[in-house]
Design a protein around this motif. Structure first.
Motif, PDB file in Angstrom:
ATOM      1  N   MET A   1       0.855  -1.164   0.000  1.00  0.00           N
ATOM      2  CA  MET A   1       0.000   0.000   0.000  1.00  0.00           C
ATOM      3  C   MET A   1       0.906   1.234   0.000  1.00  0.00           C
ATOM      4  O   MET A   1       1.824   1.338   0.796  1.00  0.00           O
ATOM      5  N   TYR A   2       0.623   2.136  -0.915  1.00  0.00           N
ATOM      6  CA  TYR A   2       1.433   3.335  -1.038  1.00  0.00           C
ATOM      7  C   TYR A   2       0.537   4.563  -1.121  1.00  0.00           C
ATOM      8  O   TYR A   2      -0.391   4.600  -1.926  1.00  0.00           O
ATOM      9  N   ASN A  15      -2.395   3.817  -3.879  1.00  0.00           N
ATOM     10  CA  ASN A  15      -2.772   2.557  -4.512  1.00  0.00           C
ATOM     11  C   ASN A  15      -2.160   1.395  -3.755  1.00  0.00           C
ATOM     12  O   ASN A  15      -1.238   1.553  -2.969  1.00  0.00           O
ATOM     13  N   PHE A  16      -2.743   0.221  -3.978  1.00  0.00           N
ATOM     14  CA  PHE A  16      -2.205  -1.003  -3.419  1.00  0.00           C
ATOM     15  C   PHE A  16      -2.471  -2.148  -4.381  1.00  0.00           C
ATOM     16  O   PHE A  16      -3.324  -2.052  -5.251  1.00  0.00           O
ATOM     17  N   GLN A  17      -1.737  -3.206  -4.216  1.00  0.00           N
ATOM     18  CA  GLN A  17      -1.867  -4.345  -5.110  1.00  0.00           C
ATOM     19  C   GLN A  17      -2.167  -5.586  -4.279  1.00  0.00           C
ATOM     20  O   GLN A  17      -1.458  -5.897  -3.322  1.00  0.00           O
ATOM     21  N   ASP A  18      -3.241  -6.288  -4.648  1.00  0.00           N
ATOM     22  CA  ASP A  18      -3.487  -7.597  -4.042  1.00  0.00           C
ATOM     23  C   ASP A  18      -2.918  -8.669  -4.976  1.00  0.00           C
ATOM     24  O   ASP A  18      -2.133  -8.357  -5.868  1.00  0.00           O
ATOM     25  N   ASN A  22      -4.258  -4.140  -9.230  1.00  0.00           N
ATOM     26  CA  ASN A  22      -3.947  -2.888  -8.548  1.00  0.00           C
ATOM     27  C   ASN A  22      -5.245  -2.176  -8.199  1.00  0.00           C
ATOM     28  O   ASN A  22      -6.183  -2.174  -8.994  1.00  0.00           O
ATOM     29  N   HIS A  23      -5.300  -1.575  -7.044  1.00  0.00           N
ATOM     30  CA  HIS A  23      -6.477  -0.847  -6.595  1.00  0.00           C
ATOM     31  C   HIS A  23      -6.062   0.548  -6.127  1.00  0.00           C
ATOM     32  O   HIS A  23      -4.983   0.729  -5.576  1.00  0.00           O
TER      33      HIS A  23
END
Length: 67
Positions: A1-2, A15-18, A22-23
């Protein structure tokens, strides 16, 4: 999470990546309890100073200009 930055409305964006995608996210900053406590304490001290100043003027017989 950034966290990427703060937009014009004061929200934190990032944004963050699962595992698949990317979300993006949008977060509203909430003051910490310590910050609110410090603000309340300072506001209380300022109020007491005003009350004390007004009472001191009445004891010395000094009238405020708007009375």
């Amino acid at each position: 999470m950034y966290a990427i930055g703060i937009n014009d409305a004061g929200h934190i964006v990032g944004n963050f990546q699962d595992s698949t995608t990317n979300h993006g996210f949008l977060a509203s900053p909430i003051p910490e309890p310590k910050s609110l406590l410090l603000f309340g304490f300072g506001f209380g001290l300022a109020t007491l100073a005003v009350i004390r100043r007004r009472k001191g003027a009445e004891v010395r017989g000094i009238r405020r200009p708007h009375e």
